[in-house]
Design a protein around this motif. Structure first.
Motif, PDB file in Angstrom:
ATOM      1  N   VAL A  55       0.859  -1.184   0.000  1.00 56.61           N
ATOM      2  CA  VAL A  55       0.000   0.000   0.000  1.00 56.61           C
ATOM      3  C   VAL A  55       0.897   1.236   0.000  1.00 56.61           C
ATOM      4  O   VAL A  55       1.739   1.387   0.890  1.00 56.61           O
ATOM      5  CB  VAL A  55      -0.923   0.038   1.239  1.00 56.61           C
ATOM      6  CG1 VAL A  55      -1.736   1.328   1.260  1.00 56.61           C
ATOM      7  CG2 VAL A  55      -1.839  -1.176   1.267  1.00 56.61           C
ATOM      8  N   ILE A  56       0.756   2.066  -0.998  1.00 57.67           N
ATOM      9  CA  ILE A  56       1.566   3.289  -1.049  1.00 57.67           C
ATOM     10  C   ILE A  56       1.016   4.290  -0.050  1.00 57.67           C
ATOM     11  O   ILE A  56      -0.198   4.518   0.009  1.00 57.67           O
ATOM     12  CB  ILE A  56       1.560   3.894  -2.463  1.00 57.67           C
ATOM     13  CG1 ILE A  56       2.178   2.915  -3.465  1.00 57.67           C
ATOM     14  CG2 ILE A  56       2.303   5.237  -2.489  1.00 57.67           C
ATOM     15  CD1 ILE A  56       2.236   3.431  -4.889  1.00 57.67           C
ATOM     16  N   GLY A  57       1.906   4.875   0.776  1.00 56.34           N
ATOM     17  CA  GLY A  57       1.488   5.821   1.803  1.00 56.34           C
ATOM     18  C   GLY A  57       1.109   7.177   1.225  1.00 56.34           C
ATOM     19  O   GLY A  57       1.346   7.458   0.049  1.00 56.34           O
ATOM     20  N   GLU A  58       0.534   8.003   2.100  1.00 59.27           N
ATOM     21  CA  GLU A  58       0.040   9.312   1.652  1.00 59.27           C
ATOM     22  C   GLU A  58       1.104  10.163   0.990  1.00 59.27           C
ATOM     23  O   GLU A  58       0.889  10.775  -0.044  1.00 59.27           O
ATOM     24  CB  GLU A  58      -0.520  10.089   2.839  1.00 59.27           C
ATOM     25  CG  GLU A  58      -1.863   9.597   3.263  1.00 59.27           C
ATOM     26  CD  GLU A  58      -2.462  10.460   4.356  1.00 59.27           C
ATOM     27  OE1 GLU A  58      -2.315  11.706   4.274  1.00 59.27           O
ATOM     28  OE2 GLU A  58      -3.050   9.894   5.285  1.00 59.27           O
ATOM     29  N   ARG A  73       2.011   9.005  -2.430  1.00 60.28           N
ATOM     30  CA  ARG A  73       0.925   9.267  -3.374  1.00 60.28           C
ATOM     31  C   ARG A  73       1.003  10.705  -3.860  1.00 60.28           C
ATOM     32  O   ARG A  73       0.825  11.002  -5.041  1.00 60.28           O
ATOM     33  CB  ARG A  73      -0.440   9.027  -2.720  1.00 60.28           C
ATOM     34  CG  ARG A  73      -0.697   7.562  -2.473  1.00 60.28           C
ATOM     35  CD  ARG A  73      -2.097   7.279  -1.943  1.00 60.28           C
ATOM     36  NE  ARG A  73      -2.159   5.857  -1.630  1.00 60.28           N
ATOM     37  CZ  ARG A  73      -3.229   5.086  -1.768  1.00 60.28           C
ATOM     38  NH1 ARG A  73      -4.367   5.614  -2.171  1.00 60.28           N
ATOM     39  NH2 ARG A  73      -3.189   3.808  -1.489  1.00 60.28           N
ATOM     40  N   MET A 110      -7.214   5.839   5.685  1.00 62.72           N
ATOM     41  CA  MET A 110      -6.028   6.263   4.952  1.00 62.72           C
ATOM     42  C   MET A 110      -5.491   7.568   5.505  1.00 62.72           C
ATOM     43  O   MET A 110      -4.298   7.753   5.629  1.00 62.72           O
ATOM     44  CB  MET A 110      -6.390   6.470   3.469  1.00 62.72           C
ATOM     45  CG  MET A 110      -5.171   6.608   2.594  1.00 62.72           C
ATOM     46  SD  MET A 110      -4.171   5.101   2.656  1.00 62.72           S
ATOM     47  CE  MET A 110      -2.671   5.695   1.947  1.00 62.72           C
ATOM     48  N   HIS A 146      -3.198   6.959   8.227  1.00 67.14           N
ATOM     49  CA  HIS A 146      -2.314   5.841   7.948  1.00 67.14           C
ATOM     50  C   HIS A 146      -0.875   6.173   8.335  1.00 67.14           C
ATOM     51  O   HIS A 146      -0.143   5.343   8.845  1.00 67.14           O
ATOM     52  CB  HIS A 146      -2.417   5.546   6.441  1.00 67.14           C
ATOM     53  CG  HIS A 146      -1.935   4.200   6.064  1.00 67.14           C
ATOM     54  ND1 HIS A 146      -0.771   4.007   5.387  1.00 67.14           N
ATOM     55  CD2 HIS A 146      -2.467   2.975   6.277  1.00 67.14           C
ATOM     56  CE1 HIS A 146      -0.601   2.721   5.182  1.00 67.14           C
ATOM     57  NE2 HIS A 146      -1.625   2.073   5.703  1.00 67.14           N
ATOM     58  N   ASP A 147      -0.485   7.415   8.080  1.00 65.25           N
ATOM     59  CA  ASP A 147       0.911   7.819   8.303  1.00 65.25           C
ATOM     60  C   ASP A 147       1.156   8.451   9.680  1.00 65.25           C
ATOM     61  O   ASP A 147       2.268   8.852   9.981  1.00 65.25           O
ATOM     62  CB  ASP A 147       1.338   8.848   7.242  1.00 65.25           C
ATOM     63  CG  ASP A 147       1.461   8.221   5.868  1.00 65.25           C
ATOM     64  OD1 ASP A 147       1.728   8.953   4.926  1.00 65.25           O
ATOM     65  OD2 ASP A 147       1.283   6.992   5.762  1.00 65.25           O
ATOM     66  N   MET A 167      -4.286  16.314   0.885  1.00 65.14           N
ATOM     67  CA  MET A 167      -4.564  14.885   0.988  1.00 65.14           C
ATOM     68  C   MET A 167      -6.055  14.622   1.154  1.00 65.14           C
ATOM     69  O   MET A 167      -6.516  13.505   0.981  1.00 65.14           O
ATOM     70  CB  MET A 167      -3.800  14.259   2.155  1.00 65.14           C
ATOM     71  CG  MET A 167      -2.330  14.044   1.907  1.00 65.14           C
ATOM     72  SD  MET A 167      -1.973  13.284   0.299  1.00 65.14           S
ATOM     73  CE  MET A 167      -2.771  11.681   0.481  1.00 65.14           C
TER      74      MET A 167
END
Lengths: 494, 494
Positions: A279-282, A285, B1, B4-5, B30
């Motif tokens: 899963v690519i993080g924020e 992205r 999401m 998520h970080d 975002m």
């Protein structure tokens, strides 16, 4: 049809004319053995003669073994009549044979499609296998009762209208639902529209068909979704792979390739990437989006299994960064979550993109099944998906974590990638996954060798384990066997 | 999401970290206005903090008008938060705008598809029109109860299996049914197989895609089915039209063109030909087949509405002459009889043809909706179609005969063609059908101008009247109005 050309005259008894017509039709190859005749009632109507006359003709034909009757089924031509009245030179005359050599008629496209058809070329599934090949959803997690309700309710609302031709763009309530659904994910619908497609595959193929030319470059992750890869190759696209790192594609390479190739698109799968599961993080992205914007290269974003991410909260696809701009075309699908058998996906993009796809769709299949769209709409708007997602995530997560543990325990992998989706991706230590598959197959365990996802030979020592259709028990047994097969291969090598 | 970080640290209160994270996410684009946040319960689980902490953060954010709550729906980002925390250069910086000019990205294929898209370019349907445009079936003739039963029964037999991925070739019971169905029509299945497609359109497109190359010649009737024409043009085919006579295509021209062009295929619609409505008789079918065999040019036979022919007796498609040979590829569909909204058709041809189409189908949309195939199978095998066909034929025949009479009475046509299907074809005396359409449209009557079916300007003075969706009353009113408009045009011309 058989009697369409028969015009009754006064020169001989009508029943004889009927009998002769049948025999002539056999002779001129207008009918085949076992083809059906009209009922006596029908034929009498068609010819405008009495039913009795027809009955006599049929009785005579039956007596001569030209026709036979199956109770409740009707009247048919016998095989022997064909031998008697059929053209004698039928099998002996070579010219009559006309054997088209379809192999030479096939063009490069279809020959290539077959060559790359993994279903035809890979080991077939059978019941006693432990199969890690599939990443289709576990059918046990579908709610059949709700599915039925959705069907019956939609049908009662729409009546026969929903069974007639619909719109190329899709069933309007579903489109409206999807727009709202995308908005909740943070994807603004400004200047954008949606077309419903027969799954992701059709959406992606239409994009490639409508917006690329032979020899164009398209950037994608390496490895990537094999169907997308196949479609691009079939359309003469030069695919340029960006290597995957542990947190998604290599940003430096992305920039380098954007500059070097001026590609037509970037194709990217940000969530539970197929096959790596990453899963690519924020942050990444955002970097991907900004780079593509800088180099003015549109993005085709594959929403693959992003629904699994978490909770009822909404994830932010790369498309959400597009806001009132128009650089991202998002392709979504519920096929890995809900009902793949329904074949429903959607493309969301700039109005102009969707308008062109609409015309393309009309040349492909007019529109996607309306009743399927109606069922899906009803199912989605009932809110059941959210409840179901909890069960799904729990069930898949359990399998994922257990499988990861088993892989580490039994396979001594070079790496294991995956963030908890329907599959994980394993790098083997200097063992060909194809070779391992061969040995495992003898022990009744199969998986997806990594080479089919790869643009070069990097995939050779990798494999994808699909977990959605296997039990915890099968996971442990299967991976254990894989470990034993690995050991066997290593011993041989030494 | 969104979270998520976020990694919680010990440097500041947790709720503050949550608040800042939301604001930063707004700043870095975002999230968008109105995007949804996870519930407090979910977020506390995801972050591993107490639910109270999350509640405090959300309360503070709400107090600052960064988020708002909709009862029963969840928590969302406000628009004003965006104005406050969003990047200031958002709208002013041109580089940020990134406006992709999709017009220039579209390729020749999609541009051409749009240009030929009659739905986009023709007069739109509206409720108060008398429309003779459609030849889709009358929904009132569908049996909804039987449709429901078929759905419920198939679902109970197959369970969730039918909602998961199926086979590219189609749903096996349906394929078996269709083979038997074709056999009853006299088409032998020897060396032949069937693939289920999304209607005729997909079947035809796949044939063209798999077996033709740019610049190939294909012979077809002139006029012919406009979608087939469009697909061939889009694939760079040179279409050669064989003029239609009153009993079907001109056999002499067929032979002449077979010789002259050595075409890839002959495409032919033997029953209720679209748009002329002509049914080719047995003798001519046989002549067509023999000629194609002589010149070794395979036939693509369009089974269009041949089900309307008559009775439960079985007609003999040209494919029935093919017997154990392999020169005819038959494309069938129930779309003009049963449920067009389901989009189901099939291709029957040489094993090798179907095998190649199978691989092509996997690159297009994997397979046709399994549940739709299941419903259709159940509906067909219940035997209800036969009963229904009687009703349909009666209903359509009545309209057809009445319409023909009205045309002769009111339009003083140069000719009227049609053998009793869903439509008839009218030749006007030296009046452009487009011109007539314009005038009629003002009087709320529309029809299909013949030019869209034509390969040259022969279609200019012709039109197709679709009769399947209009009542007898509408037929009379509509054609009478057409007659008045015709008179008006003639008076003007004098």
């Amino acid at each position: 049809m058989l009697f369409h050309d028969l015009i009754i005259n006064n020169d001989s008894p009508i029943y004889e004319q009927i009998e002769n017509h049948v025999k002539c039709s056999i002779h001129t190859n207008m009918i085949t053995p076992d083809s059906k005749l009209p009922s006596t009632r029908e034929l009498s109507q068609v010819l405008g003669v009495s039913r009795n006359t027809v009955l006599v003709a049929y009785e005579n034909l039956e007596a001569e073994n030209v026709i036979y009757t199956k109770k409740g089924k009707g009247t048919f031509i016998t095989k022997s009549a064909f031998e008697r009245y059929g053209k004698k030179d039928y099998n002996s005359n070579n010219k009559m044979k006309w054997n088209v050599d379809w192999e030479t008629k096939a063009n490069a496209y279809s020959i290539e499609a077959e060559k790359m058809d993994i279903i035809k070329n890979e080991i077939p599934w059978s019941k006693d296998l432990i199969s890690f090949k599939s990443i289709s959803p576990d059918g046990e997690l579908f709610d059949l009762e709700e599915f039925k309700r959705s069907f019956l309710y939609r049908l009662s609302v729409e009546g026969n209208k929903i069974l007639n031709y619909g719109y190329a763009r899709g069933y309007k309530p579903l489109i409206e639902y999807l727009k709202q659904y995308m908005l909740e994910k943070g994807v603004s619908g400004e200047h954008k529209d949606i077309i419903v497609t027969n799954g992701f595959t059709e959406g992606f193929e239409m994009m490639i068909e409508a917006f690329t030319n032979l020899g164009d470059y398209v950037l994608c992750e390496n490895p990537t979704h094999n169907t997308a890869l196949r479609i691009m190759k079939l359309h003469g696209i030069k695919t340029i792979g960006i290597p995957m790192l542990e947190d998604g594609l290599d940003i430096e390479k992305l920039e380098q390739y954007l500059k070097k190739y001026q590609p037509r698109f970037l194709y990217v799968i940000p969530s539970y990437h197929n096959p790596t599961g990453i899963v690519i993080g924020e942050k990444k992205r955002s970097q991907i989006y900004e780079l593509c914007r800088e180099y003015e290269v549109p993005i085709i974003e594959d929403g693959f299994t992003e629904e699994l991410l978490y909770g009822s909260s909404h994830i932010t696809p790369i498309a959400s960064l597009d806001k009132e701009r128009n650089g991202v075309v998002y392709i979504g699908s519920f096929s890995k979550i809900l009902f793949p058998g329904l074949r429903i996906g959607w493309v969301m993009g700039d109005n102009r993109v969707i308008s062109l796809l609409e015309s393309v769709k009309r040349c492909k299949n007019i529109h996607t099944s309306s009743i399927d769209q109606g069922i899906l709409y009803e199912y989605l708007q009932s809110g059941i998906l959210k409840r179901q997602m909890k069960r799904m995530r729990k069930s898949y997560k359990e399998r994922f974590e257990f499988a990861k543990q088993c892989v580490e325990q039994y396979l001594d992998p070079a790496f294991v990638w995956g963030d908890g989706g329907l599959h994980l991706y394993v790098g083997l230590r200097e063992v060909s996954a194809r070779l391992l598959l061969q040995v495992c197959y003898e022990r009744k365990v199969i998986f997806m060798p990594g080479d089919i996802f790869s643009l070069d030979d990097r995939g050779e020592n990798t494999l994808r384990l699909g977990l959605s259709r296997v039990s915890l028990e099968e996971i442990e047994t299967g991976i254990k066997i894989m470990g034993e097969c690995l050991a066997q291969l290593r011993n041989k090598a030494e």
